[in-house]
Scaffold this active site. Structure first.
Site, short mmCIF file in Angstrom:
data_model
loop_
_atom_site.label_atom_id
_atom_site.label_comp_id
_atom_site.label_asym_id
_atom_site.label_seq_id
_atom_site.Cartn_x
_atom_site.Cartn_y
_atom_site.Cartn_z
N GLU A 46 -3.42 -5.22 4.80
CA GLU A 46 -3.39 -3.93 5.49
C GLU A 46 -3.95 -4.08 6.91
O GLU A 46 -4.86 -4.87 7.16
CB GLU A 46 -4.24 -2.93 4.71
N LYS A 116 1.13 5.00 4.55
CA LYS A 116 0.07 5.17 3.55
C LYS A 116 -0.06 6.64 3.16
O LYS A 116 -0.26 7.51 4.01
CB LYS A 116 -1.25 4.63 4.09
N CYS A 150 -3.74 -0.14 -0.21
CA CYS A 150 -5.17 -0.04 -0.50
C CYS A 150 -5.54 1.14 -1.42
O CYS A 150 -5.29 1.08 -2.62
CB CYS A 150 -5.93 0.03 0.83
#
Length: 266
Positions: A46, A116, A150
């Site tokens: 990331e 995200k 994540c």
């Protein structure tokens, strides 16, 4: 379609705010990995271009609608004949800044862009980034895949939604802190087991003024067996993933057939 796929994760120790260094190091490691491992897919973590993450003047570090990432990795994937899950980058588009992951196939085509979905509010991500609103699936070498970033891995509803779309491999790119290493290791294995799919977790390592990142990237099979695992330093891990086992696993314990979605309130 080959039922086997060799996957490599580059657990990168990037420098905060040093985009040029991070590009140089990532490209060096990708070239070395493809040459050494003859890998089919190579994965970055990331926000690898900036580190996690420059809060002052963040826009000045951003890609612009993925322009540099697309130009660089489209050419590299085609040159090396490899699929590249190019981690995620701070990406300015549509009037906001997004944490965007890009995926390239062997022909250099962009097969996925994912913003995200779940921003990590304990570290103020929501104050600097815009929320993504779409799930993404894509094909690599004939296999259906998905990607998350994540904090997304904590939301089992998101991962199950991707599984119900038929993916056999989930890529998770992250900047996960050392202090919660047990969580990333457990969650990665749990998502693989409960969804009967491969999970490829590519984390970062190193430290910034705000956090120490824990590494422990891993590649997990649909039984929850760890095929490859990293330590806490910069390194590359590689594993052979045999998609042929998925059918037998889902036939022997068919959780998808045995679901009772009418009872679930999500």
């Amino acid at each position: 379609m080959n039922n086997k796929m060799k996957v490599s994760c580059i657990q990168l120790d990037m420098k905060l705010g040093d985009v040029e260094y991070n590009y140089t190091e990532a490209l060096r490691l990708i070239r070395e990995t493809v040459k050494k491992e003859k890998t089919d897919v190579v994965v970055l973590p990331e926000t690898w271009t900036t580190g996690y993450y420059p809060k002052e003047n963040l826009a000045s570090y951003c890609d612009r609608d993925g322009e540099r990432v697309k130009k660089t990795f489209s050419a590299l994937a085609k040159e090396l004949n490899v699929n590249i899950v190019a981690g995620s980058v701070a990406n300015e588009k549509n009037g906001g800044i997004y944490n965007t992951a890009f995926v390239f196939n062997r022909e250099g085509e962009v097969v996925a862009e994912y913003d995200k979905t779940h921003l990590f509010t304990p570290m103020d991500e929501h104050k600097f980034f815009s929320f993504g609103k779409n799930l993404v699936t894509f094909g690599l070498d004939g296999h259906k895949c998905g990607i998350v970033i994540c904090y997304d891995i904590r939301f089992c509803e998101l991962i199950r939604s991707l599984a119900l779309r038929g993916i056999d491999m989930l890529f998770m790119v992250s900047q996960w802190p050392l202090v919660r290493t047990s969580h990333i290791v457990t969650l990665t294995r749990a998502r693989a087991i409960e969804n009967q799919m491969f999970v490829v977790c590519c984390n970062s390592c190193g430290k910034t003024p705000d956090a120490v990142f824990g590494g422990h990237s891993q590649i997990v099979d649909p039984w929850g067996e760890v095929l490859a695992a990293a330590g806490e330093e910069q390194e590359v891990i590689t594993a052979d993933c045999d998609f042929g086992i998925i059918k037998d696993i889902r036939n022997s314990i068919n959780v998808f057939n045995d679901r009772k979605p009418d009872l679930y309130e999500l």
